[in-house]
Design a protein around this motif. Structure first.
Motif, PDB file in Angstrom:
ATOM      1  N   ASP A  28      47.141 -18.043  -8.032  1.00  0.00           N
ATOM      2  CA  ASP A  28      47.586 -19.592  -8.075  1.00  0.00           C
ATOM      3  C   ASP A  28      46.974 -20.053  -6.610  1.00  0.00           C
ATOM      4  OD1 ASP A  28      49.392 -19.132 -10.101  1.00  0.00           O
ATOM      5  OD2 ASP A  28      50.804 -18.040  -8.818  1.00  0.00           O
ATOM      6  N   PRO A 170      53.167 -30.632 -17.285  1.00  0.00           N
ATOM      7  CA  PRO A 170      54.039 -29.873 -17.657  1.00  0.00           C
ATOM      8  C   PRO A 170      54.147 -29.455 -19.049  1.00  0.00           C
ATOM      9  CG  PRO A 170      54.815 -30.892 -15.956  1.00  0.00           C
ATOM     10  CD  PRO A 170      53.889 -31.689 -16.306  1.00  0.00           C
ATOM     11  N   HIS A 208      63.038 -22.579 -20.593  1.00  0.00           N
ATOM     12  CA  HIS A 208      61.520 -23.071 -20.342  1.00  0.00           C
ATOM     13  C   HIS A 208      61.717 -24.448 -20.115  1.00  0.00           C
ATOM     14  CE1 HIS A 208      59.696 -19.274 -21.361  1.00  0.00           C
ATOM     15  NE2 HIS A 208      60.286 -19.305 -22.630  1.00  0.00           N
ATOM     16  N   HIS A 210      61.624 -26.280 -17.308  1.00  0.00           N
ATOM     17  CA  HIS A 210      61.114 -26.772 -16.114  1.00  0.00           C
ATOM     18  C   HIS A 210      62.139 -27.023 -14.905  1.00  0.00           C
ATOM     19  CE1 HIS A 210      57.475 -26.555 -18.482  1.00  0.00           C
ATOM     20  NE2 HIS A 210      57.862 -27.476 -18.981  1.00  0.00           N
ATOM     21  N   SER A 251      64.017 -21.868 -14.463  1.00  0.00           N
ATOM     22  CA  SER A 251      63.239 -21.863 -15.584  1.00  0.00           C
ATOM     23  C   SER A 251      62.017 -20.622 -15.161  1.00  0.00           C
ATOM     24  CB  SER A 251      62.444 -23.171 -15.560  1.00  0.00           C
ATOM     25  OG  SER A 251      61.581 -23.411 -16.540  1.00  0.00           O
ATOM     26  N   PRO A 253      58.081 -19.480 -16.556  1.00  0.00           N
ATOM     27  CA  PRO A 253      57.074 -19.963 -17.435  1.00  0.00           C
ATOM     28  C   PRO A 253      56.922 -19.264 -18.739  1.00  0.00           C
ATOM     29  CG  PRO A 253      56.287 -18.577 -15.600  1.00  0.00           C
ATOM     30  CD  PRO A 253      57.891 -18.721 -15.326  1.00  0.00           C
ATOM     31  N   VAL A 254      56.321 -20.058 -19.649  1.00  0.00           N
ATOM     32  CA  VAL A 254      55.982 -19.135 -20.991  1.00  0.00           C
ATOM     33  C   VAL A 254      54.570 -18.333 -20.745  1.00  0.00           C
ATOM     34  CG1 VAL A 254      55.154 -19.697 -23.436  1.00  0.00           C
ATOM     35  CG2 VAL A 254      56.674 -21.429 -22.294  1.00  0.00           C
ATOM     36  N   ASN A 255      54.822 -17.000 -21.128  1.00  0.00           N
ATOM     37  CA  ASN A 255      53.824 -16.015 -20.732  1.00  0.00           C
ATOM     38  C   ASN A 255      53.180 -15.795 -22.348  1.00  0.00           C
ATOM     39  OD1 ASN A 255      52.186 -14.135 -20.120  1.00  0.00           O
ATOM     40  ND2 ASN A 255      53.598 -12.581 -19.329  1.00  0.00           N
TER      41      ASN A 255
END
Length: 329
Positions: A28, A170, A208, A210, A251, A253-255
């Protein structure tokens, strides 16, 4: 062999390897994003052009710069297309390895070609060199103005692209809502029960959105039919089932790279005393549950405003899940 004559190609190889390390250790970091831009949008085209045209007279510096960006935009999708037909697919690690290998191979080819060139092009960046490349002294005022505008446009485009890539919009906000059988799989649901027999499902939620969300889960036992003559749903019986709950989830993250993992799961055990064809509806609400009318004396909400919850669930305006259950005496 003077290494200074190959400083640009050696630097590209070193930066490509550095990016691999950054992605593994500091995924990151800002440096990773900056290097990633150059790694995708500049390095492949630059090493390819340098390997093809090592002689200084073949292309000037401005042409090499423009072609480096243009060819990179063409090379990277072609590598991705080739990966799509391999077992590895278009994923981060295969793309990273493929582009690193491409940069290394063509950097070594460019070093060899530059070594064999009669008058090799070596990118020394000095003010006099820039003026010479742009033919600044021999240009008219109009040509100079157009050159400055072109350079400003290129720098602005690069800056805009860098901002867009480093500040991505996003992704779509959504919630995963699912039920599983007692074994933790989408199978073996308790769809055939005796009156009073317990059935168990697993209720799962993944946020998810956010943002932190408080979820409210309502469970209803419903008996309904479809009227073909009027094309309407007729709710005959509608009872709240025990076990309503709420949970607040952050929330996540989508992996899309790794294996899917659950965020919240809870076992739910129920029983139905009346024989017949029933539907167990699981309704999901965010932040605030809907207000319900006063409970009828017999507990049947079919003739109250609560019936709209099931109708909205059928129409898809309320996030919901349905389990058909046949109950025998």
């Amino acid at each position: 062999m003077n290494l200074r004559d190959y400083w640009d190609l050696i630097m590209i190889m070193a930066l490509s390897l550095l990016l691999d390390v950054l992605i593994a250790v500091y995924p990151d970091s800002i440096l990773r994003k900056a290097l990633g831009l150059a790694f995708v949008l500049f390095f492949p085209g630059y090493v390819f052009i340098t390997a093809l045209f090592p002689e200084r007279k073949e292309l000037d510096s401005l042409e090499r710069l423009a072609l480096s960006f243009g060819l990179s935009i063409a090379i990277v999708p072609l590598i991705g297309l080739a990966l799509n037909y391999t077992p590895w697919g278009i994923r981060l690690i295969p793309i990273l390895v493929s582009l690193t290998v491409f940069n290394m191979v063509f950097s070594l080819a460019a070093i060899y070609r530059r070594k064999k060139a009669i008058s090799p092009w070596i990118p020394w960046i000095t003010l006099d060199r820039i003026k010479e490349e742009l033919e600044w002294e021999r240009s008219s005022k109009l040509d100079r103005a157009l050159t400055v505008i072109l350079i400003i446009a290129i720098l602005t485009s690069i800056g805009t692209l860098a901002y867009v890539v480093t500040h991505p919009k996003p992704g779509e906000a959504f919630t995963e809502f699912y039920i599983l059988g007692p074994g933790g799989k989408a199978a073996d649901y308790p769809t055939d029960l005796f009156a009073g027999e317990n059935g168990t499902v697993i209720i799962g939620i993944v946020n998810h959105e956010h943002r932190n969300v408080t979820y409210y889960v309502q469970i209803w036992l419903v008996n309904l039919t479809w009227d073909n003559s009027t094309n309407t749903t007729i709710i005959h019986e509608m009872y709240p089932m025990p076990g309503w709950f709420n949970v607040t989830l952050p929330s996540v993250p989508v992996n899309i790279e790794g294996n899917w993992t659950p965020q919240f799961e809870a076992n739910y055990t129920f029983s139905i005393d009346k024989p017949g064809q029933w539907q167990v509806w699981f309704l999901l609400f965010k932040d605030k549950p809907p207000e319900l009318p006063p409970a009828p004396p017999d507990g049947n909400y079919a003739e109250t405003g609560a019936r709209n919850l099931i109708l909205e669930a059928i129409n898809g305006t309320v996030q919901s899940l349905k389990l058909n259950v046949k109950v025998t005496s």
